[in-house]
Design a protein around this motif. Structure first.
Motif, mmCIF file in Angstrom:
data_model
loop_
_atom_site.group_PDB
_atom_site.id
_atom_site.type_symbol
_atom_site.label_atom_id
_atom_site.label_comp_id
_atom_site.label_asym_id
_atom_site.label_seq_id
_atom_site.Cartn_x
_atom_site.Cartn_y
_atom_site.Cartn_z
ATOM 1 N N LEU A 99 -0.680 18.182 41.221
ATOM 2 C CA LEU A 99 -0.888 16.907 41.909
ATOM 3 C C LEU A 99 -2.066 16.163 41.305
ATOM 4 O O LEU A 99 -1.995 14.941 41.074
ATOM 5 N N PHE A 100 -3.142 16.889 41.028
ATOM 6 C CA PHE A 100 -4.318 16.263 40.418
ATOM 7 C C PHE A 100 -3.978 15.677 39.048
ATOM 8 O O PHE A 100 -4.366 14.549 38.726
ATOM 9 N N LEU A 101 -3.239 16.441 38.246
ATOM 10 C CA LEU A 101 -2.853 15.953 36.919
ATOM 11 C C LEU A 101 -1.963 14.718 37.019
ATOM 12 O O LEU A 101 -2.061 13.793 36.209
ATOM 13 N N HIS A 102 -1.106 14.708 38.017
ATOM 14 C CA HIS A 102 -0.248 13.532 38.224
ATOM 15 C C HIS A 102 -1.081 12.310 38.614
ATOM 16 O O HIS A 102 -0.815 11.189 38.151
ATOM 17 N N ASN A 107 0.358 14.440 31.446
ATOM 18 C CA ASN A 107 1.718 14.976 31.308
ATOM 19 C C ASN A 107 1.725 16.428 30.840
ATOM 20 O O ASN A 107 2.707 16.890 30.257
ATOM 21 N N ILE A 108 0.642 17.122 31.090
ATOM 22 C CA ILE A 108 0.547 18.507 30.599
ATOM 23 C C ILE A 108 1.660 19.369 31.177
ATOM 24 O O ILE A 108 2.295 20.160 30.472
ATOM 25 N N THR A 109 1.939 19.219 32.459
ATOM 26 C CA THR A 109 2.943 20.085 33.099
ATOM 27 C C THR A 109 4.349 19.819 32.576
ATOM 28 O O THR A 109 5.184 20.724 32.551
ATOM 29 N N VAL A 140 -9.273 16.120 45.559
ATOM 30 C CA VAL A 140 -7.847 15.812 45.374
ATOM 31 C C VAL A 140 -7.299 15.089 46.601
ATOM 32 O O VAL A 140 -6.518 14.134 46.492
ATOM 33 N N ALA A 141 -7.722 15.549 47.765
ATOM 34 C CA ALA A 141 -7.272 14.894 48.997
ATOM 35 C C ALA A 141 -7.739 13.441 49.038
ATOM 36 O O ALA A 141 -6.974 12.531 49.396
ATOM 37 N N GLU A 142 -9.003 13.217 48.654
ATOM 38 C CA GLU A 142 -9.521 11.845 48.631
ATOM 39 C C GLU A 142 -8.759 10.982 47.629
ATOM 40 O O GLU A 142 -8.410 9.829 47.911
ATOM 41 N N LYS A 143 -8.497 11.558 46.439
ATOM 42 C CA LYS A 143 -7.757 10.806 45.424
ATOM 43 C C LYS A 143 -6.344 10.472 45.896
ATOM 44 O O LYS A 143 -5.842 9.371 45.695
ATOM 45 N N ALA A 144 -5.701 11.458 46.523
ATOM 46 C CA ALA A 144 -4.333 11.233 46.997
ATOM 47 C C ALA A 144 -4.300 10.149 48.069
ATOM 48 O O ALA A 144 -3.430 9.271 48.062
ATOM 49 N N LEU A 145 -5.272 10.200 48.988
ATOM 50 C CA LEU A 145 -5.326 9.173 50.031
ATOM 51 C C LEU A 145 -5.629 7.798 49.439
ATOM 52 O O LEU A 145 -5.046 6.790 49.850
ATOM 53 N N ALA A 146 -6.554 7.777 48.462
ATOM 54 C CA ALA A 146 -6.879 6.501 47.819
ATOM 55 C C ALA A 146 -5.664 5.944 47.081
ATOM 56 O O ALA A 146 -5.393 4.739 47.115
#
Length: 355
Positions: A99-102, A107-109, A140-146
């Motif tokens: 999720l963080f990479l996305h 595109n590593i995954t 990650v949670a903050e980034k996802a919410l943002a």
């Protein structure tokens, strides 16, 4: 081998290729999950050891007087609970790495199938995430919410823009319908004026219909002004100028009011022709008539020369020569007080054009 068999073979090959690709993607996804779990355990263990080392140093420093066995019992009393929590947080943080990479656009995954070396990079990310699991999870949670808020804001902006475009489109449609209606009205009144002018031309020489002819010209002027009130066209202004000129000639007094109106309409026709409504015939007529009306109004020579120059500047050289030649024999030019100067200037322009 028949065509049907060839098609069947082709379809089977395509299905086989798709199946192989699906299996590769499935194996890749499984590998990523396994790596995340293992790296989470390793990182969780490392994080736990760091925590215990810090905890030991604090407890030893503050409990030097305690018995060594008692201190050891205190240190190991919550070992199982704490270790499990660190391992769980490590695995959780590692599983959040995709999720963080996305979120950061990596595109590593997805590249691990074609570039197996990226698995090591991915594993390193997972270990780092597990080592700082709490902070990583919160970030990650903050980034996802943002990201979600940004997407929501972008969606609102897109919706707002769509509404604005729809409103603009409706306004343009209404404007287009209104403009089309205005054009129809303008043409209708222009045709009405032409009918009046035809009627005037039929009875122009009849002295008994002099007053009636004036009324006919006034009716034509009224119709043309109404036409212009809907849509300004070079043709309508040109007809208006011609009508005012005829009205001026039909009057016994020497008032220049109608002739000035004719020249004004003529100049307006030229302006509209240049900016809005291109009508070559109307332009040529009004350029010609500007000179005629100008000499009848006894304008300054500079202004008359300017009107002649406007004719000369037109791109159609043949049309220019024709207009200048007709001006030389025009009754208005011949009868004006400045005819000699105007004719000489026109001749000079003709000589320059015909060299």
């Amino acid at each position: 081998m028949s065509g049907v068999e060839l098609d069947n073979c082709t379809n089977l090959k395509a299905i086989s290729i798709e199946l192989c690709q699906f299996q590769d993607r499935a194996r890749n996804a499984a590998s990523l999950v396994v790596i995340a779990i293992l790296a989470g355990c390793i990182g969780g263990a490392g994080n736990y050891l760091q925590h215990r080392e810090l905890q030991l140093s604090v407890k030893v420093g503050s409990s030097r007087k305690l018995d060594e066995n008692e201190l050891q019992n205190r240190i190991t009393s919550n070992y199982k609970v704490e270790s499990r929590s660190f391992f769980a947080l490590g695995v959780l943080a590692s599983l959040l790495v995709p999720l963080f990479l996305h979120l950061i656009g990596s595109n590593i995954t997805t590249d691990t199938i074609s570039k197996p070396g990226n698995l090591l990079v991915y594993a390193g990310f997972c270990v780092i995430a597990a080592l700082s699991s709490k902070r990583f999870i919160s970030q990650v949670a903050e980034k996802a919410l943002a990201k979600a808020n940004q997407s929501e804001e972008s969606t609102k902006q897109v919706d707002q823009r769509v509404h604005e475009l729809e409103a603009e489109l409706r306004e343009k449609e209404l404007h287009s319908e209104k403009h089309l209606s205005n054009v129809n009205y303008a043409h209708s009144f222009c045709n009405e004026a032409k009918a009046h002018l035809v009627q005037y031309a039929m009875h122009e020489a009849d002295p008994e219909r002099k007053n009636t002819n004036k009324d006919t010209l006034n009716d034509a002027i009224s119709a043309l002004e109404r036409s212009i009130s809907y849509v300004e066209t070079a043709r309508a202004y040109g007809l208006l100028a011609n009508t005012y000129s005829r009205l001026s000639k039909s009057e016994k007094n020497k008032s220049t009011q109608h002739l000035e109106s004719a020249l004004t309409a003529c100049r307006k026709s030229i302006s509209v022709n240049s900016n809005i409504d291109a009508d070559a015939e109307a332009l040529a007529d009004c350029l010609y008539n500007s000179v005629c009306y100008g000499v009848r109004l006894d304008l300054e020579l500079d202004k008359l020369y300017e009107y002649v120059d406007e004719i000369v500047k037109q791109p159609d050289v043949g049309g220019v020569i024709k207009s200048l030649s007709e001006l030389l024999v025009d009754a208005d030019i011949q009868g004006c007080s400045k005819s000699a100067d105007v004719i000489r200037y026109i001749n000079d322009q003709l000589k320059r054009l015909t060299k």
